[in-house]
Every structure is written in C-alpha cells, then in structure tokens.
Enzyme design. Structure first.
Site, mmCIF file in Angstrom:
data_model
loop_
_atom_site.group_PDB
_atom_site.id
_atom_site.type_symbol
_atom_site.label_atom_id
_atom_site.label_comp_id
_atom_site.label_asym_id
_atom_site.label_seq_id
_atom_site.Cartn_x
_atom_site.Cartn_y
_atom_site.Cartn_z
ATOM 1 N N LYS A 93 71.125 30.403 -23.132
ATOM 2 C CA LYS A 93 71.612 31.439 -24.035
ATOM 3 C C LYS A 93 72.341 32.546 -23.269
ATOM 4 C CE LYS A 93 67.328 30.959 -26.639
ATOM 5 N NZ LYS A 93 66.054 31.627 -26.964
ATOM 6 N N GLY A 94 72.094 32.607 -21.974
ATOM 7 C CA GLY A 94 72.539 33.766 -21.211
ATOM 8 C C GLY A 94 74.036 34.005 -21.209
ATOM 9 N N ASP A 134 71.391 31.645 -9.685
ATOM 10 C CA ASP A 134 70.279 32.165 -8.896
ATOM 11 C C ASP A 134 70.021 31.214 -7.730
ATOM 12 O OD1 ASP A 134 67.903 33.159 -7.956
ATOM 13 O OD2 ASP A 134 66.998 33.465 -9.900
ATOM 14 N N PHE A 165 65.391 40.718 -9.634
ATOM 15 C CA PHE A 165 65.357 40.192 -10.991
ATOM 16 C C PHE A 165 66.122 41.141 -11.907
ATOM 17 C CE2 PHE A 165 63.586 39.268 -15.169
ATOM 18 C CZ PHE A 165 63.771 37.896 -15.180
HETATM 19 C C1 PRP Z 1 69.487 31.112 -16.324
HETATM 20 C C2 PRP Z 1 70.978 31.231 -16.202
HETATM 21 C C3 PRP Z 1 71.366 29.933 -15.574
HETATM 22 C C4 PRP Z 1 70.165 29.607 -14.716
HETATM 23 C C5 PRP Z 1 70.494 29.936 -13.287
HETATM 24 O O1 PRP Z 1 69.218 30.415 -17.475
HETATM 25 O O2 PRP Z 1 71.592 31.408 -17.445
HETATM 26 O O3 PRP Z 1 71.580 28.918 -16.531
HETATM 27 O O4 PRP Z 1 69.077 30.407 -15.165
HETATM 28 O O5 PRP Z 1 69.399 29.691 -12.438
HETATM 29 P P1 PRP Z 1 69.476 28.728 -11.180
HETATM 30 O O6 PRP Z 1 70.758 29.008 -10.462
HETATM 31 O O7 PRP Z 1 68.266 29.102 -10.383
HETATM 32 O O8 PRP Z 1 69.402 27.314 -11.673
HETATM 33 P P2 PRP Z 1 67.757 30.273 -18.116
HETATM 34 O O9 PRP Z 1 67.203 28.921 -17.783
HETATM 35 O O10 PRP Z 1 66.944 31.478 -17.752
HETATM 36 O O11 PRP Z 1 68.013 30.196 -19.664
HETATM 37 P P3 PRP Z 1 68.681 31.287 -20.641
HETATM 38 O O12 PRP Z 1 70.145 31.377 -20.258
HETATM 39 O O13 PRP Z 1 68.467 30.712 -21.992
HETATM 40 O O14 PRP Z 1 67.971 32.601 -20.445
#
Ligand code: PRP
Length: 196
Positions: A60-61, A120, A169
């Site tokens: 969703k981000g 991340d 964070f």
């Molecule tokens: C977050 C972000 C990326 C992922 C990055 O999504 O939107 O998709 O984490 O992290 P990484 O580089 O360690 O793989 P999240 O899974 O938190 O879902 P969201 O977007 O729905 O909050």
C-alpha cells in the site's frame, strides 16, 4: 481552511500537529518531497520519450508517490498495482515475499517502471523485478522515493531514487507503523514510545 493545509514550507503541517507526540523528527517536508518528485518526473519523461510506459505501484505504501509522480508527468501513462507481503506488523523485514494481488495488465513487450515508497533491505524489489522480468516485458526499471543504506549496498539496480535516508524507522507519505501514519504529508521518524 487554514494555509497550513496547503503547504509545509514555513508552517508545520496540520497532520503532523495532530500526531505531534508520536513524531520524533520530520526528515522530509511536503515541499522537499514534491520538489524531488518533480525532478524524478522530468528524468522519467526524458528517458521514456516516445515509449509507452506502465507504472506499477506496490501497495500500500506506494499509493502517495504513484499519485504524485503520475500527475507530475506531462505525458500519457498507464498505472497498475501489485500487493506483496514482505513485512509482519513490526519494524523488521520477514524476508518472505509473496503476491497478495497480481497485475491486471499483461506486461509482455511493455516498458514497466515499478514504483516503491521505500527500499529497506531490498528484498521486495529484487524479488519483484525478477518476477516481472520473467513475464517478457520490453524493460523493467525501478523508482523509489526512499532508500536506506542496507539497500544501497545490495545488488538492487534502482534507476530513480528520491532520497537516501538514514537507517531509522520512518513513517508518513504512505509508510506506516501498524497501519497508522500513512496519511502524513511528510516523512518522519517515530518517537520510541510508539513502538517501544
Ligand atoms: C514496504 C515497502 C516495500 C518494502 C521494502 O512494504 O513498501 O514494499 O516494505 O522493504 P524491503 O526492501 O526490506 O523488502 P510493506 O511490506 O511494509 O507493505 P505496505 O507497503 O503495505 O506497508
């Protein structure tokens, strides 16, 4: 409507004020984010001149950057969405990626630009890019608003990076903690008492 609803250059955002006790530090203001998105859009326009372009947002981000980046482009663009799972409800990557919602669009022979809010560890994006490349697109490139140092060290080839940020964070502008704070207009660190 007060002026602070429209811009955060001089005045604190109303939405940050609303959760002021939870926010430790604003890393990027609304103006910082919009200025950089404008620059990224200009680069993308140049790079994809004369080519069809499909933006793939990762739910969703990426909702906020998809909305602002697509509207900053002075050209036609198509949009589609994927949802993948890479995190639990905490602040650490689980390392597990699975598709929760796939594309509606067939990407074969298409120029695909994956749009993320944050990289991340880089696990999600590297997995996603190799998955999309296996579907026969003309190209797959990536764009992220934020990138953390660990991802910068990994072999994730990110073509468009908004900001490299410290390994803290962060929430806001699509990024959540336990599904909250996505609707902040800024990117901020959370006060430790929120997740401590
Ligand atoms: C977050 C972000 C990326 C992922 C990055 O999504 O939107 O998709 O984490 O992290 P990484 O580089 O360690 O793989 P999240 O899974 O938190 O879902 P969201 O977007 O729905 O909050």
């Amino acid at each position: 409507m007060s002026v602070s609803r429209f811009g955060c250059d001089k005045l604190p955002c109303v939405d940050v004020e609303n959760v002021a006790a939870d926010v430790e530090k604003v890393l990027l203001t609304e103006a910082d984010i919009q200025r950089r998105i404008g620059e990224l859009a200009a680069e993308i326009e140049r790079d994809y001149e004369g080519l069809d372009l499909l933006l793939v947002g990762v739910l969703k981000g990426a909702v906020m950057i998809m909305a602002d980046l697509s509207r900053a482009l002075h050209r036609h663009v198509e949009t589609d969405w994927m949802a993948v799972s890479s995190y639990g409800s905490g602040t650490r990557s689980s390392g597990v990626v699975r598709i929760l919602k796939d594309l509606d669009t067939d990407v074969i022979h298409r120029h695909v630009l994956v749009v993320e809010d944050i990289i991340d560890t880089g696990l999600t994006l590297s997995w996603l890019v190799s998955n999309l490349r296996s579907r026969g697109p003309a190209s797959v490139e990536t764009c992220t608003l934020l990138r953390k140092p660990e991802a910068a060290k990994r072999p994730v080839d990110v073509r468009y990076v908004g900001f490299d940020i410290p390994n803290e964070f962060v929430v806001g502008y699509g990024l959540d903690y336990a599904e909250k704070y996505r609707n902040l207009r800024v990117v901020a660190t959370l006060a430790p008492h929120v997740y401590g």
